[in-house]
Design a protein around this motif. Structure first.
Motif, PDB file in Angstrom:
ATOM      1  N   ALA A  99       0.818  -1.211   0.000  1.00  0.00           N
ATOM      2  CA  ALA A  99       0.000   0.000   0.000  1.00  0.00           C
ATOM      3  C   ALA A  99       0.854   1.263   0.000  1.00  0.00           C
ATOM      4  O   ALA A  99       1.842   1.358   0.725  1.00  0.00           O
ATOM      5  CB  ALA A  99      -0.935  -0.010   1.207  1.00  0.00           C
ATOM      6  N   LYS A 100       0.437   2.216  -0.833  1.00  0.00           N
ATOM      7  CA  LYS A 100       1.017   3.565  -0.812  1.00  0.00           C
ATOM      8  C   LYS A 100       0.056   4.503  -1.513  1.00  0.00           C
ATOM      9  O   LYS A 100      -0.892   4.064  -2.176  1.00  0.00           O
ATOM     10  CB  LYS A 100       2.396   3.593  -1.461  1.00  0.00           C
ATOM     11  CG  LYS A 100       2.409   3.452  -2.955  1.00  0.00           C
ATOM     12  CD  LYS A 100       3.828   3.606  -3.508  1.00  0.00           C
ATOM     13  CE  LYS A 100       3.922   4.761  -4.443  1.00  0.00           C
ATOM     14  NZ  LYS A 100       5.255   4.938  -5.023  1.00  0.00           N
ATOM     15  N   GLU A 101       0.280   5.781  -1.359  1.00  0.00           N
ATOM     16  CA  GLU A 101      -0.574   6.776  -2.010  1.00  0.00           C
ATOM     17  C   GLU A 101      -0.371   6.700  -3.519  1.00  0.00           C
ATOM     18  O   GLU A 101       0.753   6.800  -4.021  1.00  0.00           O
ATOM     19  CB  GLU A 101      -0.228   8.178  -1.506  1.00  0.00           C
ATOM     20  CG  GLU A 101      -0.458   8.400  -0.015  1.00  0.00           C
ATOM     21  CD  GLU A 101      -1.933   8.527   0.325  1.00  0.00           C
ATOM     22  OE1 GLU A 101      -2.728   8.887  -0.570  1.00  0.00           O
ATOM     23  OE2 GLU A 101      -2.296   8.253   1.495  1.00  0.00           O
ATOM     24  N   LYS A 131      -4.712   5.548  -0.836  1.00  0.00           N
ATOM     25  CA  LYS A 131      -3.703   4.581  -0.425  1.00  0.00           C
ATOM     26  C   LYS A 131      -4.208   3.196  -0.822  1.00  0.00           C
ATOM     27  O   LYS A 131      -5.139   2.664  -0.225  1.00  0.00           O
ATOM     28  CB  LYS A 131      -3.449   4.657   1.082  1.00  0.00           C
ATOM     29  CG  LYS A 131      -2.205   3.891   1.520  1.00  0.00           C
ATOM     30  CD  LYS A 131      -1.859   4.159   2.980  1.00  0.00           C
ATOM     31  CE  LYS A 131      -0.532   3.488   3.347  1.00  0.00           C
ATOM     32  NZ  LYS A 131      -0.165   3.726   4.757  1.00  0.00           N
ATOM     33  N   ASP A 187       1.429  -2.164   4.130  1.00  0.00           N
ATOM     34  CA  ASP A 187       2.635  -1.736   3.435  1.00  0.00           C
ATOM     35  C   ASP A 187       3.862  -2.589   3.781  1.00  0.00           C
ATOM     36  O   ASP A 187       4.985  -2.239   3.437  1.00  0.00           O
ATOM     37  CB  ASP A 187       2.936  -0.257   3.717  1.00  0.00           C
ATOM     38  CG  ASP A 187       2.987   0.064   5.207  1.00  0.00           C
ATOM     39  OD1 ASP A 187       2.914  -0.883   6.022  1.00  0.00           O
ATOM     40  OD2 ASP A 187       3.101   1.254   5.555  1.00  0.00           O
ATOM     41  N   LYS A 237       1.795  -7.256   7.211  1.00  0.00           N
ATOM     42  CA  LYS A 237       0.474  -6.634   7.135  1.00  0.00           C
ATOM     43  C   LYS A 237      -0.350  -7.200   5.984  1.00  0.00           C
ATOM     44  O   LYS A 237      -1.569  -7.362   6.101  1.00  0.00           O
ATOM     45  CB  LYS A 237       0.619  -5.111   6.996  1.00  0.00           C
ATOM     46  CG  LYS A 237       1.123  -4.408   8.240  1.00  0.00           C
ATOM     47  CD  LYS A 237       1.224  -2.908   8.004  1.00  0.00           C
ATOM     48  CE  LYS A 237       1.753  -2.189   9.232  1.00  0.00           C
ATOM     49  NZ  LYS A 237       1.895  -0.722   8.994  1.00  0.00           N
ATOM     50  N   GLU A 282      -8.259  -0.356  -1.499  1.00  0.00           N
ATOM     51  CA  GLU A 282      -7.786   0.536  -0.442  1.00  0.00           C
ATOM     52  C   GLU A 282      -7.204  -0.306   0.683  1.00  0.00           C
ATOM     53  O   GLU A 282      -7.802  -1.300   1.112  1.00  0.00           O
ATOM     54  CB  GLU A 282      -8.919   1.409   0.066  1.00  0.00           C
ATOM     55  CG  GLU A 282      -9.372   2.461  -0.930  1.00  0.00           C
ATOM     56  CD  GLU A 282     -10.337   3.456  -0.332  1.00  0.00           C
ATOM     57  OE1 GLU A 282      -9.910   4.251   0.531  1.00  0.00           O
ATOM     58  OE2 GLU A 282     -11.516   3.423  -0.718  1.00  0.00           O
ATOM     59  N   SER A 283      -6.031   0.096   1.136  1.00  0.00           N
ATOM     60  CA  SER A 283      -5.325  -0.733   2.110  1.00  0.00           C
ATOM     61  C   SER A 283      -4.263   0.076   2.828  1.00  0.00           C
ATOM     62  O   SER A 283      -3.745   1.066   2.303  1.00  0.00           O
ATOM     63  CB  SER A 283      -4.662  -1.914   1.371  1.00  0.00           C
ATOM     64  OG  SER A 283      -3.816  -2.635   2.222  1.00  0.00           O
ATOM     65  N   ASP A 284      -3.939  -0.371   4.037  1.00  0.00           N
ATOM     66  CA  ASP A 284      -2.817   0.179   4.789  1.00  0.00           C
ATOM     67  C   ASP A 284      -1.679  -0.836   4.886  1.00  0.00           C
ATOM     68  O   ASP A 284      -0.700  -0.607   5.605  1.00  0.00           O
ATOM     69  CB  ASP A 284      -3.259   0.577   6.204  1.00  0.00           C
ATOM     70  CG  ASP A 284      -4.192   1.783   6.211  1.00  0.00           C
ATOM     71  OD1 ASP A 284      -3.894   2.752   5.479  1.00  0.00           O
ATOM     72  OD2 ASP A 284      -5.218   1.744   6.914  1.00  0.00           O
TER      73      ASP A 284
END
Length: 300
Positions: free
Chosen positions: A210-212, A241, A261, A265, A257-259
């Protein structure tokens, strides 16, 4: 006293056995390499199968020209690292040579055009077995596959005419012009893949984390911005993200959409998901039998 293998080691052992069977039975095999996680794991397994020697057959990438730049960069870096030979089939060349026609319209994709390029590359290089990273849990037509999937002299697949594989005895006999697709990680799940990547610390393209990113909402997923994507009326790019569960052409691969990274995770996130990873691929949404129809014509 016999040693009890973990389930990941059992899957690894089975896949390595299939890879070695391919090398034993066929004259000119290749690994179909896309730069996605499954083909990366398959390549990792092939390295283990023949270590300390190098992989004794080439990797082949069917390049649509609409790839994620990160995937191509990763491919070239990996090929250099492991000292493998790379064969590239170009969809753009197939278009330029008049072998296929570029699709037009708002849903245009080069995905289906890969079939002709793949079959041409198989014929040009006299390939008799293509190992791919397809898994049975991905999609219903792939669930029908055997490990050794026979293709006729037109490169076509008949799901009703497959050979039995009792006790992992594989029949690679073929007539002139025929070939096989082989799927060494058929019995793996998405969760297995990620647990194995974590256990083996396998390097992946950053797209899986995940990233922007600049994306647009289309076909119920976040499609990344690219020079190949034309916005429809009412669409606009936003920054979210996101990460990608599977990689295909940049124009048809949707993110979530995810956090997540890090590998840890991602593994935790995948364990909670209840949708198939190919649910974010626009090419699979064209019809209920989109994948099977493509496979019958010679697709991966």
């Amino acid at each position: 006293m016999s040693k009890v293998l973990s389930y990941l080691k059992e899957l690894e052992s089975e896949s390595i056995y299939v890879i070695r069977e391919v090398y034993a039975q066929f004259d000119n095999p290749v690994i179909l390499f896309s730069g996605g996680k499954d083909s990366i794991v398959l390549t990792h397994l092939a390295r283990k199968a023949f270590s300390p020697a190098k992989i004794p057959f080439p990797l082949m990438h069917i390049d649509t020209g609409h790839n994620f730049p990160e995937a191509i960069e990763f491919r070239d870096k990996l090929i250099d690292k492991i000292g493998a030979r790379l064969i590239v089939g170009s969809v753009q060349k197939s278009i330029d040579d008049g072998r296929v026609a570029e699709e037009t319209g708002i849903n245009a994709s080069r995905n289906i055009l890969q079939t002709t390029t793949l079959l041409d590359a198989i014929e040009e290089h006299q390939i008799d077995a293509c190992m791919g990273g397809a898994r049975r849990d991905e999609e219903k037509s792939r669930a029908k596959e055997r490990f050794f999937s026979h293709r006729d002299d037109f490169g076509q697949w008949d799901p009703k005419n497959q050979r039995p594989e009792l006790w992992n005895i594989f029949n690679g006999r073929k007539n002139m012009g025929e070939h096989f697709r082989v799927f060494p990680i058929s019995n793996w799940t998405e969760m297995d893949i990620w647990n194995y990547i974590l256990e083996e610390n396998i390097e992946l393209p950053p797209l899986y984390f995940a990233k922007e990113r600049k994306v647009v909402w289309r076909n119920d997923s976040w499609i990344p911005a690219s020079e190949f994507l034309t916005l429809r009326e009412g669409e606009e790019y936003v920054t979210k993200k996101v990460r990608f569960r599977t990689l295909g052409d940049i124009t048809i691969t949707g993110g979530i959409e995810s956090d997540a990274d890090t590998l840890e995770k991602v593994v935790a996130e995948v364990s909670t998901l209840r949708t198939t990873e190919r649910g974010n691929r626009a090419d699979d949404k064209r019809s209920d039998t989109a994948m099977e129809d493509r496979k019958k014509e010679g697709y991966f």
